[in-house]
Scaffold this active site. Structure first.
Site: not given
Ligand code: MN
Ligand code: MN
Length: 278
Positions: A119, A254, A261, A274
Protein backbone atom coordinates in the site's frame (compact mmCIF):
# COMPACT_ATOMS: atom_id res chain seq x y z
CA UNK A 1 -28.19 50.25 19.79
CA UNK A 2 -26.29 48.83 22.77
CA UNK A 3 -28.51 45.70 22.92
CA UNK A 4 -28.25 45.16 19.22
CA UNK A 5 -24.46 45.28 19.50
CA UNK A 6 -24.39 42.63 22.23
CA UNK A 7 -26.81 40.45 20.29
CA UNK A 8 -24.48 40.69 17.30
CA UNK A 9 -21.51 39.73 19.48
CA UNK A 10 -23.33 36.71 20.90
CA UNK A 11 -24.48 35.50 17.51
CA UNK A 12 -21.06 35.85 15.93
CA UNK A 13 -19.45 34.06 18.89
CA UNK A 14 -21.85 31.14 18.49
CA UNK A 15 -21.12 31.09 14.77
CA UNK A 16 -17.36 31.05 15.36
CA UNK A 17 -17.56 28.29 17.99
CA UNK A 18 -19.60 26.20 15.60
CA UNK A 19 -17.12 26.76 12.82
CA UNK A 20 -14.24 25.63 15.06
CA UNK A 21 -16.08 22.48 16.10
CA UNK A 22 -17.28 21.67 12.63
CA UNK A 23 -16.19 18.17 11.66
CA UNK A 24 -15.89 18.86 7.94
CA UNK A 25 -12.15 18.61 8.52
CA UNK A 26 -12.50 14.84 8.86
CA UNK A 27 -15.27 14.27 6.36
CA UNK A 28 -13.91 12.79 3.14
CA UNK A 29 -15.61 15.28 0.86
CA UNK A 30 -14.26 18.28 2.79
CA UNK A 31 -10.59 17.39 2.52
CA UNK A 32 -8.06 18.65 0.04
CA UNK A 33 -5.46 15.88 0.20
CA UNK A 34 -3.08 17.91 -1.97
CA UNK A 35 -3.54 21.20 -0.11
CA UNK A 36 0.26 21.57 0.20
CA UNK A 37 0.74 21.10 -3.55
CA UNK A 38 0.47 18.86 -6.61
CA UNK A 39 4.18 18.04 -7.05
CA UNK A 40 4.04 16.85 -10.66
CA UNK A 41 1.14 19.05 -11.82
CA UNK A 42 -0.86 15.86 -12.41
CA UNK A 43 -4.09 16.52 -14.29
CA UNK A 44 -7.17 14.75 -15.60
CA UNK A 45 -6.37 15.32 -19.27
CA UNK A 46 -6.42 11.85 -20.88
CA UNK A 47 -3.26 12.71 -22.82
CA UNK A 48 -1.43 13.04 -19.49
CA UNK A 49 -1.39 9.29 -19.15
CA UNK A 50 1.92 9.07 -17.28
CA UNK A 51 0.87 11.81 -14.85
CA UNK A 52 -2.90 11.29 -14.62
CA UNK A 53 -4.68 12.75 -11.58
CA UNK A 54 -7.15 10.47 -9.79
CA UNK A 55 -9.09 12.16 -6.97
CA UNK A 56 -10.87 10.11 -4.35
CA UNK A 57 -12.47 11.05 -1.05
CA UNK A 58 -9.75 9.05 0.74
CA UNK A 59 -6.60 10.18 -1.18
CA UNK A 60 -5.39 11.61 -4.49
CA UNK A 61 -2.74 10.23 -6.77
CA UNK A 62 -0.77 10.68 -9.96
CA UNK A 63 -1.03 7.51 -12.05
CA UNK A 64 1.63 6.39 -14.49
CA UNK A 65 -0.04 4.37 -17.26
CA UNK A 66 3.27 3.10 -18.69
CA UNK A 67 4.52 1.91 -15.30
CA UNK A 68 1.21 0.50 -14.03
CA UNK A 69 1.67 2.21 -10.65
CA UNK A 70 1.17 5.60 -9.12
CA UNK A 71 3.97 8.13 -9.30
CA UNK A 72 2.78 9.42 -5.92
CA UNK A 73 -0.21 9.22 -3.61
CA UNK A 74 -1.11 12.05 -1.23
CA UNK A 75 -3.41 11.91 1.77
CA UNK A 76 -4.50 13.82 4.84
CA UNK A 77 -4.32 12.01 8.15
CA UNK A 78 -5.86 12.72 11.49
CA UNK A 79 -6.49 10.25 14.30
CA UNK A 80 -10.21 9.80 13.54
CA UNK A 81 -9.39 8.24 10.16
CA UNK A 82 -7.01 5.67 11.66
CA UNK A 83 -8.58 4.81 15.02
CA UNK A 84 -11.73 3.05 13.85
CA UNK A 85 -12.30 -0.66 14.23
CA UNK A 86 -12.86 -1.55 10.57
CA UNK A 87 -10.58 -4.48 9.65
CA UNK A 88 -8.54 -4.91 6.47
CA UNK A 89 -10.95 -5.45 3.60
CA UNK A 90 -8.26 -7.21 1.54
CA UNK A 91 -10.26 -6.61 -1.65
CA UNK A 92 -7.34 -5.86 -3.97
CA UNK A 93 -8.90 -4.91 -7.31
CA UNK A 94 -8.57 -2.81 -10.45
CA UNK A 95 -9.24 0.89 -9.90
CA UNK A 96 -12.66 1.71 -11.40
CA UNK A 97 -11.59 5.37 -11.73
CA UNK A 98 -9.07 4.59 -14.50
CA UNK A 99 -10.11 5.67 -18.00
CA UNK A 100 -12.11 2.90 -19.67
CA UNK A 101 -9.76 1.98 -22.49
CA UNK A 102 -6.59 1.83 -20.34
CA UNK A 103 -5.01 -1.42 -19.26
CA UNK A 104 -5.86 -1.74 -15.57
CA UNK A 105 -3.69 -3.69 -13.15
CA UNK A 106 -5.84 -6.17 -11.25
CA UNK A 107 -5.55 -7.77 -7.83
CA UNK A 108 -3.81 -10.94 -9.07
CA UNK A 109 -1.18 -9.35 -11.28
CA UNK A 110 1.56 -9.48 -8.59
CA UNK A 111 1.06 -13.23 -7.96
CA UNK A 112 4.28 -15.20 -7.84
CA UNK A 113 6.42 -12.12 -8.50
CA UNK A 114 8.22 -12.13 -5.15
CA UNK A 115 6.93 -8.62 -4.45
CA UNK A 116 4.25 -7.62 -1.95
CA UNK A 117 1.17 -5.70 -2.99
CA UNK A 118 2.43 -2.75 -0.94
CA UNK A 119 0.00 0.00 0.00
CA UNK A 120 1.10 3.57 -0.57
CA UNK A 121 -1.77 5.07 1.50
CA UNK A 122 -1.90 2.35 4.19
CA UNK A 123 -4.95 0.29 5.03
CA UNK A 124 -4.22 1.22 8.66
CA UNK A 125 -4.68 4.92 7.92
CA UNK A 126 -8.29 4.32 6.83
CA UNK A 127 -10.09 2.26 9.47
CA UNK A 128 -13.04 4.53 10.24
CA UNK A 129 -15.46 3.17 7.63
CA UNK A 130 -15.61 0.09 5.41
CA UNK A 131 -15.74 2.28 2.31
CA UNK A 132 -12.62 4.20 3.36
CA UNK A 133 -10.64 1.05 4.12
CA UNK A 134 -11.79 -0.64 0.93
CA UNK A 135 -10.65 2.37 -1.10
CA UNK A 136 -7.02 1.71 -0.15
CA UNK A 137 -7.10 -1.69 -1.93
CA UNK A 138 -7.43 -0.36 -5.47
CA UNK A 139 -4.33 -1.31 -7.43
CA UNK A 140 -3.49 2.32 -8.27
CA UNK A 141 -2.60 2.66 -4.57
CA UNK A 142 -0.43 -0.46 -4.66
CA UNK A 143 3.24 -0.84 -5.63
CA UNK A 144 5.46 -3.92 -6.10
CA UNK A 145 7.35 -3.65 -2.83
CA UNK A 146 10.14 -5.87 -1.50
CA UNK A 147 8.66 -7.82 1.43
CA UNK A 148 11.51 -6.85 3.79
CA UNK A 149 10.94 -3.17 2.96
CA UNK A 150 7.13 -3.29 3.22
CA UNK A 151 7.11 -5.34 6.43
CA UNK A 152 10.17 -3.62 7.92
CA UNK A 153 11.06 0.08 7.98
CA UNK A 154 8.12 1.06 5.73
CA UNK A 155 5.42 -0.29 8.06
CA UNK A 156 7.35 0.96 11.09
CA UNK A 157 7.15 4.51 9.76
CA UNK A 158 3.42 4.07 9.07
CA UNK A 159 2.89 3.00 12.68
CA UNK A 160 5.10 5.79 14.03
CA UNK A 161 3.01 8.33 12.10
CA UNK A 162 -0.28 7.04 13.49
CA UNK A 163 1.24 7.04 17.00
CA UNK A 164 2.25 10.70 16.94
CA UNK A 165 -1.29 11.62 15.84
CA UNK A 166 -3.02 9.42 18.41
CA UNK A 167 -3.70 12.13 21.00
CA UNK A 168 -5.70 14.04 18.38
CA UNK A 169 -3.69 17.23 18.80
CA UNK A 170 -1.88 17.06 15.45
CA UNK A 171 -2.74 16.37 11.83
CA UNK A 172 -0.55 15.39 8.88
CA UNK A 173 -0.26 15.71 5.13
CA UNK A 174 1.53 12.70 3.70
CA UNK A 175 2.82 12.09 0.21
CA UNK A 176 4.61 8.94 -0.87
CA UNK A 177 5.68 7.36 -4.11
CA UNK A 178 8.32 5.69 -6.21
CA UNK A 179 11.26 6.41 -8.48
CA UNK A 180 13.78 4.38 -10.43
CA UNK A 181 13.51 0.95 -12.03
CA UNK A 182 14.45 -2.45 -10.67
CA UNK A 183 14.05 -3.90 -7.19
CA UNK A 184 14.87 -7.07 -5.30
CA UNK A 185 11.96 -9.25 -4.23
CA UNK A 186 11.92 -12.63 -2.51
CA UNK A 187 12.57 -14.33 -5.88
CA UNK A 188 15.38 -12.03 -6.94
CA UNK A 189 15.91 -8.87 -8.98
CA UNK A 190 13.29 -7.71 -11.45
CA UNK A 191 12.68 -4.52 -13.43
CA UNK A 192 9.10 -5.41 -14.36
CA UNK A 193 6.41 -7.92 -13.40
CA UNK A 194 3.14 -9.05 -15.02
CA UNK A 195 4.79 -9.63 -18.43
CA UNK A 196 6.23 -6.14 -18.46
CA UNK A 197 3.00 -4.32 -17.58
CA UNK A 198 4.20 -3.17 -14.17
CA UNK A 199 7.53 -1.45 -13.44
CA UNK A 200 9.24 -2.39 -10.18
CA UNK A 201 10.60 0.80 -8.58
CA UNK A 202 14.15 0.91 -7.25
CA UNK A 203 13.14 3.25 -4.41
CA UNK A 204 10.12 4.19 -2.31
CA UNK A 205 9.94 7.56 -0.58
CA UNK A 206 7.63 9.43 1.78
CA UNK A 207 7.21 12.96 3.11
CA UNK A 208 5.15 13.68 6.24
CA UNK A 209 4.24 17.24 7.25
CA UNK A 210 2.94 17.47 10.81
CA UNK A 211 0.82 20.41 11.99
CA UNK A 212 -1.08 21.23 15.17
CA UNK A 213 -4.81 20.64 14.58
CA UNK A 214 -6.37 23.71 13.04
CA UNK A 215 -7.75 25.29 9.90
CA UNK A 216 -6.20 27.00 6.87
CA UNK A 217 -3.45 24.43 7.00
CA UNK A 218 -1.20 25.63 4.19
CA UNK A 219 -1.04 29.09 5.79
CA UNK A 220 0.13 27.58 9.07
CA UNK A 221 3.19 25.85 7.63
CA UNK A 222 6.20 27.79 8.90
CA UNK A 223 9.95 27.29 9.26
CA UNK A 224 9.43 25.32 12.51
CA UNK A 225 7.02 22.80 10.95
CA UNK A 226 8.09 19.19 11.36
CA UNK A 227 8.80 17.53 8.01
CA UNK A 228 9.89 13.88 7.91
CA UNK A 229 11.32 12.66 4.58
CA UNK A 230 12.64 9.17 3.85
CA UNK A 231 14.08 7.40 0.82
CA UNK A 232 14.27 3.59 1.02
CA UNK A 233 15.71 1.08 -1.45
CA UNK A 234 13.16 -1.48 -2.71
CA UNK A 235 15.26 -4.46 -1.66
CA UNK A 236 15.43 -7.47 0.64
CA UNK A 237 17.65 -7.71 3.70
CA UNK A 238 16.58 -4.41 5.28
CA UNK A 239 13.76 -5.72 7.47
CA UNK A 240 15.59 -5.00 10.71
CA UNK A 241 16.66 -1.48 9.78
CA UNK A 242 15.13 1.54 11.49
CA UNK A 243 13.13 3.87 9.25
CA UNK A 244 15.26 6.62 10.75
CA UNK A 245 18.30 5.27 8.93
CA UNK A 246 16.57 6.35 5.67
CA UNK A 247 15.88 9.96 6.66
CA UNK A 248 16.75 12.51 4.02
CA UNK A 249 15.76 16.00 2.89
CA UNK A 250 12.84 17.02 0.68
CA UNK A 251 15.45 18.73 -1.53
CA UNK A 252 17.09 15.34 -2.07
CA UNK A 253 13.75 13.76 -3.04
CA UNK A 254 13.00 16.67 -5.38
CA UNK A 255 16.33 16.10 -7.12
CA UNK A 256 15.69 12.36 -7.45
CA UNK A 257 12.05 12.59 -8.62
CA UNK A 258 12.04 15.90 -10.50
CA UNK A 259 8.95 17.00 -8.53
CA UNK A 260 8.38 20.18 -6.54
CA UNK A 261 6.96 19.20 -3.15
CA UNK A 262 5.15 21.66 -0.84
CA UNK A 263 4.73 23.94 -3.85
CA UNK A 264 1.76 25.78 -2.27
CA UNK A 265 3.98 26.85 0.63
CA UNK A 266 5.85 30.17 0.16
CA UNK A 267 9.27 29.55 -1.42
CA UNK A 268 11.19 31.12 1.48
CA UNK A 269 9.58 28.60 3.85
CA UNK A 270 10.09 25.69 1.41
CA UNK A 271 13.78 26.61 1.21
CA UNK A 272 14.21 26.15 4.97
CA UNK A 273 11.98 23.08 5.44
CA UNK A 274 13.23 21.21 2.40
CA UNK A 275 16.89 21.44 3.43
CA UNK A 276 16.35 20.03 6.94
CA UNK A 277 16.68 16.40 8.05
CA UNK A 278 14.19 15.47 10.80
MN1 MN B 1 9.37 22.27 -3.06
MN1 MN C 1 2.42 -1.98 3.46
Amino acid sequence: MQNKYYLYLIISTIFLLNACNSDDEVSPSGINHIELGNPSNANTNLNADDNFLIEKPQFELSYNHSKGTANWVSWYLVNEWASGNVGRQDNFRADPDLPENWHAVDGNDYSGSGFDRGHVCPSGDRTNTTANNSATFVMTNIIPQAPDNNRGPWVDLEEFTRRILRDGKQEAYIIAGVYGEGGEGSSGNLTTIDRGNITVPSHVWKIIVVLPRGRNDVNRVNTDTRVIAVDMPNIQGIGGNSWRSYLTTVDDLEAKTGYDFLSNVPVAIQDVLEARVD
